[in-house]
Design a protein around this motif. Structure first.
Motif, PDB file in Angstrom:
ATOM      1  N   LYS A  65       0.838  -1.201   0.000  1.00  0.00           N
ATOM      2  CA  LYS A  65       0.000   0.000   0.000  1.00  0.00           C
ATOM      3  C   LYS A  65       0.870   1.247   0.000  1.00  0.00           C
ATOM      4  CE  LYS A  65      -3.595  -0.794   2.367  1.00  0.00           C
ATOM      5  NZ  LYS A  65      -4.528  -1.009   3.485  1.00  0.00           N
ATOM      6  N   GLY A  66       0.546   2.174  -0.890  1.00  0.00           N
ATOM      7  CA  GLY A  66       1.308   3.401  -0.995  1.00  0.00           C
ATOM      8  C   GLY A  66       2.496   3.308  -1.934  1.00  0.00           C
ATOM      9  N   ARG A  67       2.859   2.096  -2.346  1.00  0.00           N
ATOM     10  CA  ARG A  67       3.992   1.915  -3.254  1.00  0.00           C
ATOM     11  C   ARG A  67       3.557   1.354  -4.610  1.00  0.00           C
ATOM     12  NH1 ARG A  67       7.803  -1.708  -2.182  1.00  0.00           N
ATOM     13  NH2 ARG A  67       6.437  -3.098  -0.981  1.00  0.00           N
ATOM     14  N   PHE A  68       2.529   0.522  -4.598  1.00  0.00           N
ATOM     15  CA  PHE A  68       2.040  -0.108  -5.829  1.00  0.00           C
ATOM     16  C   PHE A  68       0.686   0.488  -6.206  1.00  0.00           C
ATOM     17  CE2 PHE A  68       4.252  -4.542  -5.381  1.00  0.00           C
ATOM     18  CZ  PHE A  68       5.464  -3.898  -5.204  1.00  0.00           C
ATOM     19  N   THR A  69       0.422   0.547  -7.511  1.00  0.00           N
ATOM     20  CA  THR A  69      -0.859   1.019  -8.015  1.00  0.00           C
ATOM     21  C   THR A  69      -1.365   0.063  -9.085  1.00  0.00           C
ATOM     22  OG1 THR A  69      -0.256   3.326  -7.606  1.00  0.00           O
ATOM     23  CG2 THR A  69      -2.100   2.914  -9.100  1.00  0.00           C
ATOM     24  N   ILE A  70      -2.570  -0.436  -8.903  1.00  0.00           N
ATOM     25  CA  ILE A  70      -3.197  -1.291  -9.906  1.00  0.00           C
ATOM     26  C   ILE A  70      -4.145  -0.439 -10.746  1.00  0.00           C
ATOM     27  CG2 ILE A  70      -5.076  -2.004  -8.353  1.00  0.00           C
ATOM     28  CD1 ILE A  70      -4.944  -4.789  -9.710  1.00  0.00           C
ATOM     29  N   SER A  71      -4.169  -0.699 -12.041  1.00  0.00           N
ATOM     30  CA  SER A  71      -5.071   0.014 -12.935  1.00  0.00           C
ATOM     31  C   SER A  71      -5.447  -0.911 -14.083  1.00  0.00           C
ATOM     32  CB  SER A  71      -4.417   1.298 -13.459  1.00  0.00           C
ATOM     33  OG  SER A  71      -3.255   0.986 -14.205  1.00  0.00           O
ATOM     34  N   ARG A  72      -6.402  -0.496 -14.875  1.00  0.00           N
ATOM     35  CA  ARG A  72      -6.824  -1.314 -16.011  1.00  0.00           C
ATOM     36  C   ARG A  72      -7.286  -0.427 -17.151  1.00  0.00           C
ATOM     37  NH1 ARG A  72     -11.203  -5.193 -13.847  1.00  0.00           N
ATOM     38  NH2 ARG A  72     -11.379  -5.814 -16.045  1.00  0.00           N
TER      39      ARG A  72
END
Length: 127
Positions: A65-72
């Motif tokens: 949390k705070g370091r990784f970002t998921i998107s699509r």
């Protein structure tokens, strides 16, 4: 059945960044929650992040949390995992996963309700 193909893994120094991609086949990608998991050597596979079918909701493991970002991008049938401030303990094979049912919530896939897995992509973070 949807097929998933990950890419973007590699070797990076601690503190660096990587972006993983997961391309899905099939016309119903936009109706499924997607997730990322990882498995380090000698450890069990663990949940990393999930994203709802529309992309409007996301859920992360505390460790990222705070370091990784998921998107699509539903137009491209692709889900991404942007990883920054990488640590050696992030070293693992990263797997993309699709929910077992359409329009599932972002927590079910985290609990292991998986329709199918990708083949995985190796991420190695050097200290």
């Amino acid at each position: 059945q949807v097929q998933l193909v990950e890419s973007g893994g590699g070797l990076v120094q601690a503190g660096g960044s990587l972006i993983l991609s997961c391309a899905a086949s099939g016309r119903t990608f936009s109706t499924y929650t997607m997730g990322w998991f990882r498995q380090a050597p000698g450890k069990e596979r663990e949940f990393v992040a999930s994203i709802s079918s529309t992309g409007g909701s996301t859920y992360y493991a505390d460790s990222v949390k705070g370091r990784f970002t998921i998107s699509r991008d539903n137009a491209k049938n692709t889900v991404y995992l942007q990883m920054s401030s990488l640590k050696p303990e992030d070293t693992a094979v990263y797997y993309c996963a699709i929910d077992a049912t359409m329009f599932g919530n972002i927590y079910n896939i985290a609990r292991g309700r998986i329709g199918s897995w990708g083949q995985g992509t190796q991420v190695t973070v050097s200290s």
